[in-house]
Design an enzyme around this catalytic site. Structure first.
Site, PDB file in Angstrom:
ATOM      1  N   LYS A 134      39.381  41.323  42.339  1.00 22.98           N
ATOM      2  CA  LYS A 134      39.610  41.590  40.921  1.00 22.98           C
ATOM      3  C   LYS A 134      40.963  42.273  40.763  1.00 22.98           C
ATOM      4  O   LYS A 134      41.148  43.404  41.181  1.00 22.98           O
ATOM      5  CB  LYS A 134      38.512  42.460  40.330  1.00 22.98           C
ATOM      6  N   SER A 144      38.113  46.192  42.812  1.00 26.10           N
ATOM      7  CA  SER A 144      38.856  47.016  41.883  1.00 26.10           C
ATOM      8  C   SER A 144      39.526  48.197  42.548  1.00 26.10           C
ATOM      9  O   SER A 144      40.429  48.046  43.336  1.00 26.10           O
ATOM     10  CB  SER A 144      37.916  47.468  40.773  1.00 26.10           C
ATOM     11  N   ASP A 168      49.467  47.598  52.862  1.00 23.87           N
ATOM     12  CA  ASP A 168      50.882  47.295  52.619  1.00 23.87           C
ATOM     13  C   ASP A 168      51.807  48.294  53.303  1.00 23.87           C
ATOM     14  O   ASP A 168      52.884  47.941  53.781  1.00 23.87           O
ATOM     15  CB  ASP A 168      51.159  47.287  51.121  1.00 23.87           C
TER      16      ASP A 168
END
Length: 495
Positions: free
Chosen positions: A352, A327, A338
């Site tokens: 998740k 999460s 990223d």
């Protein structure tokens, strides 16, 4: 989005009672994150705001006659149970069970909370509660330990993720509803409780006796290894960003202003508040998207961006993740990966990729409802996939045995709506990455939480960040200081 109270992220459906920290959290100010998601390559700085799917799921056509027939069926079954069940059952219990079944049948993270459960969850969000410090989940009728919280009775007793609790004080709880089992484990502080555990690869049940206590969560812990700072985030509650800043500033002072790099440890962090995941990410990323959410209706989709500040001034950084990172911790690690802001080391995360909204029903508890999917800055969903580390390093040599991730749960959401382009391997990893072993050597000592030198993943993370900082390799015989809380917390209130 008209989230009546806020968004949650969570790795698992937790007890939301005093025994454990729920993976999805409530935030009066708005957003929660429970288990995060992320991992993709490419710079997302210039990405436009995330768009909702062009053809969002439409509401099913309403068939009033069919709805009436099904409600009549519900009433018929309710009457049958009320009149003929072997023991009297209150209408409240029957309706509560029906609500639980309706919501839990949607996905693993939607659920109904009674008023007491809702109030207990609100207390937990403050970071203090009574109990054993265990995060629990019901799986196939069994009570499974998701994770013990650092420093709590459950942690000190050696309870491990994946353990199954089969009895409390000698009375079986196998097959018992999770809420009922939790009630048996709760009690006054300083009282004893005995748990019987089943652990894979252990031939006999394990019996442990614990003392209940008021749980105070040190959400951030820190240590200084030469000139490399170490920060561990245990979970994302209302104080996480504040404690992170305290911990980092303390490390800078301890290093005499000469901090050379940072290791951020998100292993076994089940998640928490979405707004805290965003703020922690924004503490290390100067610009660009942090995370976006896409709901059923395009107008409810949102995006969060960095604030133009990196508290480290771009120090070399390694993030540790594993199968217990979920999460909110996946949101942070996904954003850092990223943006190529940090190197991720460890094993694949939980996976998740959904967001829950806590919707209070005045006087009757609250509904925890999955209301959106979330996406990393490059637009990828990690739902049921998890984040793949840049450098794969196992904690132990042997197969850890039973593991549980989002993809193993019942009724999970599909991975859809995101960037389906396969992530390309990073080309900016430090040269030392190819020399990092994927598992400990045969003679590596057993892991001891109080002895960081036995933590193989941490040691490899320190090697990588030292190399990135241009520091010489440390003396392997040198002992490392234990991890300590980042800032001294006030004494917990006893109640």
């Amino acid at each position: 989005m008209k989230f009546r109270t806020g968004l949650m992220l969570g790795a698992t459906a937790m007890t939301s009672l005093a025994l454990a920290f729920s993976p999805g959290r409530f935030s009066p100010s708005g957003l929660l994150t429970s288990t995060a998601w992320a991992q993709v390559q490419g710079q997302p700085d210039t990405q436009p705001p995330a768009k909702a799917p062009d053809t969002p799921d439409a509401a099913p056509t309403t068939n009033h006659a069919e709805t009436y027939r099904l409600l009549t069926l519900f009433g018929t079954v309710l009457d049958l149970v009320r009149s003929d069940y072997v023991e009297p059952v209150s209408d409240r219990d029957l309706i509560t069970n029906a609500l639980n079944g309706m919501l839990s049948g949607l996905d693993p993270h939607s659920s109904y909370m009674t008023q007491k459960q809702y109030e207990d969850m609100m207390v937990q969000m403050k970071g203090e509660f009574g109990g054993l410090g265990l995060e629990l989940q019901q799986q196939d009728g069994h009570i499974r330990v998701v994770s013990p919280i650092d420093g709590t009775p459950g942690f000190r007793a050696g309870i491990k993720p994946g353990d199954y609790i089969i009895a409390v004080d000698g009375h079986t709880v196998d097959g018992m509803p999770l809420d009922e089992a939790v009630k048996k484990m709760r009690g006054k502080p300083d009282t004893k409780i005995t748990l019987t555990l089943v652990r894979e690869k252990t031939p006999k049940p394990i019996i442990v006796t614990l003392t209940r206590e008021i749980i105070h969560i040190d959400v951030v812990k820190s240590a200084l290894y030469d000139r490399i700072g170490y920060l561990r985030i245990a979970q994302f509650n209302e104080t996480t960003e504040k404690e992170l800043l305290k911990g980092y500033n303390a490390l800078k002072q301890q290093a005499g202003g000469k901090l050379a790099g940072l290791v951020l440890d998100l292993r076994n962090d089940p998640g928490g508040l979405l707004d805290q995941a965003v703020e922690v990410s924004a503490s290390f990323i100067r610009s660009g998207e942090i995370v976006s959410t896409r709901a059923r209706h395009p107008k409810d989709s949102q995006r969060w961006d960095a604030h133009g500040t990196d508290i480290t001034d771009n120090l070399p950084m390694v993030v540790l993740i594993n199968g217990g990172s979920a999460s909110a911790s996946e949101i942070v690690s996904g954003a850092l990966q990223d943006h190529h802001r940090a190197v991720l080391l460890g094993t694949r995360s939980f996976g998740k990729g959904s967001v829950q909204s806590i919707i209070p029903i005045p006087g009757n508890g609250a509904v925890r409802l999955t209301t959106a999917r979330y996406y990393t800055p490059s637009g990828r969903s990690i739902q049921a996939l998890g984040i793949t580390p840049d450098i794969a390093v196992k904690e132990i040599r042997e197969d850890p045995g039973l593991s549980l991730r989002e993809a193993d749960l019942d009724h999970i959401l599909k991975n859809q709506g995101g960037n389906q382009t396969k992530a390309q391997p990073r080309t900016d990893l430090p040269a030392i990455a190819k020399d990092i072993p994927g598992e400990p050597p045969a003679n590596w000592p057993s892991f001891d939480y109080a002895k960081p030198a036995t933590d193989f993943q941490l040691q490899q993370g320190l090697r990588v960040v030292r190399s990135m900082a241009g520091l010489p390799a440390p003396d392997p015989s040198a002992s490392l200081p234990p991890v300590k809380p980042a800032a001294k917390a006030d004494a917990p209130a006893h109640h």
